[in-house]
Design an enzyme around this catalytic site. Structure first.
Site, short mmCIF file in Angstrom:
data_model
loop_
_atom_site.label_atom_id
_atom_site.label_comp_id
_atom_site.label_asym_id
_atom_site.label_seq_id
_atom_site.Cartn_x
_atom_site.Cartn_y
_atom_site.Cartn_z
N HIS A 98 5.56 85.58 18.23
CA HIS A 98 6.48 85.68 19.36
C HIS A 98 6.42 87.17 19.67
O HIS A 98 6.36 88.01 18.78
CB HIS A 98 7.92 85.52 18.69
CG HIS A 98 9.06 85.25 19.65
ND1 HIS A 98 9.76 86.27 20.10
CD2 HIS A 98 9.61 84.16 20.32
CE1 HIS A 98 10.47 85.96 21.10
NE2 HIS A 98 10.45 84.70 21.36
N ASP A 138 9.29 76.36 19.38
CA ASP A 138 8.54 75.19 20.01
C ASP A 138 7.85 74.52 19.24
O ASP A 138 7.22 73.49 19.38
CB ASP A 138 7.53 75.76 21.35
CG ASP A 138 8.44 76.34 22.32
OD1 ASP A 138 9.47 75.85 22.84
OD2 ASP A 138 8.13 77.54 22.85
N HIS A 198 5.21 80.20 27.27
CA HIS A 198 6.64 80.38 26.98
C HIS A 198 6.92 79.02 26.78
O HIS A 198 6.53 78.41 25.81
CB HIS A 198 7.03 80.78 28.56
CG HIS A 198 8.50 81.35 28.40
ND1 HIS A 198 9.22 81.39 27.22
CD2 HIS A 198 9.33 81.54 29.62
CE1 HIS A 198 10.57 81.90 27.56
NE2 HIS A 198 10.69 81.74 29.11
C1 SDX Z 1 8.88 81.21 23.64
O1 SDX Z 1 10.49 85.78 24.76
C2 SDX Z 1 11.18 84.94 24.17
O2 SDX Z 1 12.34 85.06 23.80
C3 SDX Z 1 10.53 83.48 24.64
C4 SDX Z 1 11.03 82.12 23.66
C5 SDX Z 1 12.46 81.82 24.35
O3 SDX Z 1 13.33 81.33 23.78
O4 SDX Z 1 12.66 82.28 25.51
O5 SDX Z 1 11.36 82.35 22.33
C6 SDX Z 1 10.36 80.73 23.81
O6 SDX Z 1 8.22 81.69 24.81
C7 SDX Z 1 8.32 80.88 22.51
C8 SDX Z 1 6.72 81.39 22.44
C9 SDX Z 1 5.93 80.31 22.72
N1 SDX Z 1 4.53 80.53 22.87
C10 SDX Z 1 3.74 80.18 22.07
O7 SDX Z 1 3.98 79.39 20.92
C11 SDX Z 1 2.13 80.24 22.51
C12 SDX Z 1 1.54 80.96 21.30
N2 SDX Z 1 1.85 82.22 21.11
C13 SDX Z 1 1.21 83.35 21.87
O8 SDX Z 1 0.41 83.35 22.67
C14 SDX Z 1 1.99 84.82 21.66
O9 SDX Z 1 2.50 84.93 20.47
C15 SDX Z 1 3.29 84.88 22.45
C16 SDX Z 1 2.69 84.77 24.02
C17 SDX Z 1 4.33 84.14 22.00
C18 SDX Z 1 3.66 86.52 22.25
O10 SDX Z 1 2.77 87.08 22.84
P1 SDX Z 1 2.77 88.88 22.78
O11 SDX Z 1 4.03 89.46 22.35
O12 SDX Z 1 2.03 89.60 24.14
O13 SDX Z 1 1.50 89.11 21.59
P2 SDX Z 1 0.09 89.26 21.69
O14 SDX Z 1 -0.53 87.81 22.31
O15 SDX Z 1 -0.48 90.53 22.36
O16 SDX Z 1 -0.21 88.96 20.23
C19 SDX Z 1 -0.56 90.04 19.36
C20 SDX Z 1 -1.73 89.66 18.37
C21 SDX Z 1 -2.92 89.40 19.34
O17 SDX Z 1 -4.03 89.94 18.70
P3 SDX Z 1 -4.63 91.38 18.56
O18 SDX Z 1 -5.00 91.37 20.16
O19 SDX Z 1 -3.59 92.34 18.22
O20 SDX Z 1 -5.84 91.24 17.64
O21 SDX Z 1 -1.38 88.58 17.72
C22 SDX Z 1 -2.35 87.58 17.93
C23 SDX Z 1 -2.97 88.00 19.47
O22 SDX Z 1 -4.41 87.52 19.59
N3 SDX Z 1 -1.64 86.10 18.21
C24 SDX Z 1 -2.00 85.06 17.99
C25 SDX Z 1 -1.18 84.00 18.28
N4 SDX Z 1 -0.16 84.83 18.85
C26 SDX Z 1 -0.44 86.07 18.96
N5 SDX Z 1 -3.27 84.72 17.24
C27 SDX Z 1 -3.43 83.18 17.19
N6 SDX Z 1 -2.51 82.29 17.22
C28 SDX Z 1 -1.41 82.84 17.87
N7 SDX Z 1 -0.54 81.79 18.29
#
Ligand code: SDX
Length: 425
Positions: free
Chosen positions: A306, A364, A265
């Site tokens: 996201h 971010d 997050h």
């Molecule tokens: C914020 O929700 C909000 O509104 C939050 C926010 C706000 O203003 O309040 O916008 C602020 O929290 C922004 C997000 C910051 N986080 C990051 O940058 C961390 C990196 N991103 C992730 O870990 C991820 O994308 C999340 C946590 C942001 C979202 O997670 P989800 O929706 O649970 O999605 P997921 O992890 O299940 O991903 C789906 C797929 C997966 O692969 P499969 O299992 O389907 O094969 O996408 C892949 C993930 O492994 N994936 C990534 C990735 N993000 C998702 N692969 C590589 N790098 C990434 N960053």
């Protein structure tokens, strides 16, 4: 509300009719509230398909990359309004008139000091504490100082608490930084803008005033605006859940700060910079992209992906432009981190894995580079997110408390032991 209904058919049971609700925008929502009376629950870990509340504050269309606060697009708010306009908008529903703005600005700037005794709280923390650890503590501690704004059933108390939080968060954030570097706390100044005052409290010392550049103060203001609210994200949902028990607003915001801290997050802005430093050189980008795609490697590209956006985060676009403005003002256009970030972004956006999973830069991704250029240390990045998000948290808390609400209490799919007896001794 519409007269559409959904029918749930489960083998061996009579079909259950469920109302389908429509908002002013966005997907329809199946109202499952009657399921419990039928002995059923829904199962949705991570709330991927669940609307937890009704709200009038923020709308996101993740496929189109749209973000509206009270109907206004985020890029317009960032470029044509200032942070206090947006705070007012989130809290009260409309942008302020000139007179309302003047009054609001006066109220916010005249409540920026914290109780002198709060200073002693800081002494209890190690100097090398993570600033978010301190923020969780000191923001929660505000409830011990401001007893006259704790009655959540009193509308005026709620408003005073909202003003206090927006006013005091930058002060506490800057105190956290000053404590970590062993410098005296710097008092706020009412003649400066919200962003300018924050930079003053961060970088002035009793020996030397920090000259606040209008460009940098405006950039700070924009960054706060871009963080101001984001619908039912993890920290806002935490604030609502904590608030649903009747907890006081300062305690609820402290809970939100704790939820924000995680790297999935708000902690991602700090993690982005750590990642860019680890990459260190453009020649190593491909290696890190390969790691991000490897299911057996826990590494993920920080600042990418996201839950809601399956398109470019509209905040990231404004953030990138702000980043350019700040770096050119500071003559830091050749920052190696920025070069790595831009190259990384380009490579990821052209990579099949990221295209297929619709992983785009989020809010971010660029904020950390701006913070770094402003001289803010990496571990303070998430604190700045918390300062910016405060009006959003309070607006959601206020919206919930002002209407009809029940304590948040999810159920579960139980997979543990069935009943068994404790063996006799
Ligand atoms: C914020 O929700 C909000 O509104 C939050 C926010 C706000 O203003 O309040 O916008 C602020 O929290 C922004 C997000 C910051 N986080 C990051 O940058 C961390 C990196 N991103 C992730 O870990 C991820 O994308 C999340 C946590 C942001 C979202 O997670 P989800 O929706 O649970 O999605 P997921 O992890 O299940 O991903 C789906 C797929 C997966 O692969 P499969 O299992 O389907 O094969 O996408 C892949 C993930 O492994 N994936 C990534 C990735 N993000 C998702 N692969 C590589 N790098 C990434 N960053």
């Amino acid at each position: 509300m519409t007269d559409k209904t959904a029918k749930l058919v489960i083998e061996g049971r009579d079909p259950i009719e469920l109302p389908v609700l429509s908002g002013t925008m966005g997907p329809d929502v199946v109202d499952v509230r009657s399921l419990t009376a039928n002995g059923l629950f829904t199962y949705d870990p991570g709330f991927v398909s669940t609307a937890s509340c009704e709200s009038e504050i923020t709308y996101i269309d993740g496929d189109q990359g749209v973000l509206l606060h009270r109907g206004y697009p985020i890029d317009q708010l960032a470029n044509k309004a200032d942070y206090l306009d947006v705070c007012y908008l989130l809290l009260y529903g409309d942008l302020p008139s000139a007179a309302e703005k003047k009054e609001f600005q006066h109220v916010i700037s005249h409540h920026t000091m914290v109780h002198e005794q709060m200073r002693q709280f800081f002494q209890g923390f190690r100097r090398d504490s993570h600033p978010m650890a301190i923020m969780v503590g000191v923001v929660g501690a505000l409830s011990a100082f401001y007893h006259d704004s704790l009655d959540i059933t009193n509308e005026r108390h709620r408003e005073v608490a909202a003003h206090r939080l927006i006013s005091k968060m930058p002060t506490l954030a800057a105190m956290t930084y000053k404590y970590s570097i062993g410098q005296p706390f710097v008092y706020p100044r009412n003649d400066l803008s919200y962003g300018g005052n924050f930079l003053h409290m961060m970088f002035s010392t009793p020996a030397q005033d920090y000259k606040v550049s209008p460009t940098l103060a405006r950039a700070m203001d924009k960054i706060f605006t871009l963080h101001a609210d984001h619908e039912q994200n993890a920290s806002t949902s935490t604030v609502r859940l904590a608030g649903s028990s009747g907890a006081n607003p300062f305690a609820c915001i402290a809970a939100g700060i704790a939820a924000l801290w995680g790297p999935a997050h708000g902690g991602a802005n700090e993690a982005v910079l750590t990642m860019l430093e680890e990459i260190g050189d453009e020649s190593r980008i491909e290696e890190f992209i390969a790691r991000a795609k490897d299911k057996d490697d826990p590494f993920r590209l920080m600042g990418f992906g996201h839950r809601v956006y399956k398109n470019y985060d509209p905040r990231a676009k404004v953030m990138k432009a702000t980043c350019d403005e700040v770096l050119s003002e500071l003559g830091a256009g050749n920052d190696p981190m920025l070069k790595i970030a831009m190259r990384l972004e380009k490579i990821a956006l052209e990579d099949e894995y990221f295209i297929e999973k619709k992983l785009y830069p989020n809010v971010d991704f660029y904020s950390g580079i701006i913070f770094k250029a402003l001289g803010i240390p990496t571990d303070m990045f998430t604190v700045l997110f918390a300062v910016g998000r405060t009006p959003g948290w309070i607006a959601h808390w206020k919206e919930m408390i002002s209407g009809a609400y029940r304590i948040g209490r999810p159920r579960q799919l139980y997979k543990g032991h069935t009943q068994r007896d404790v063996p006799g001794k």
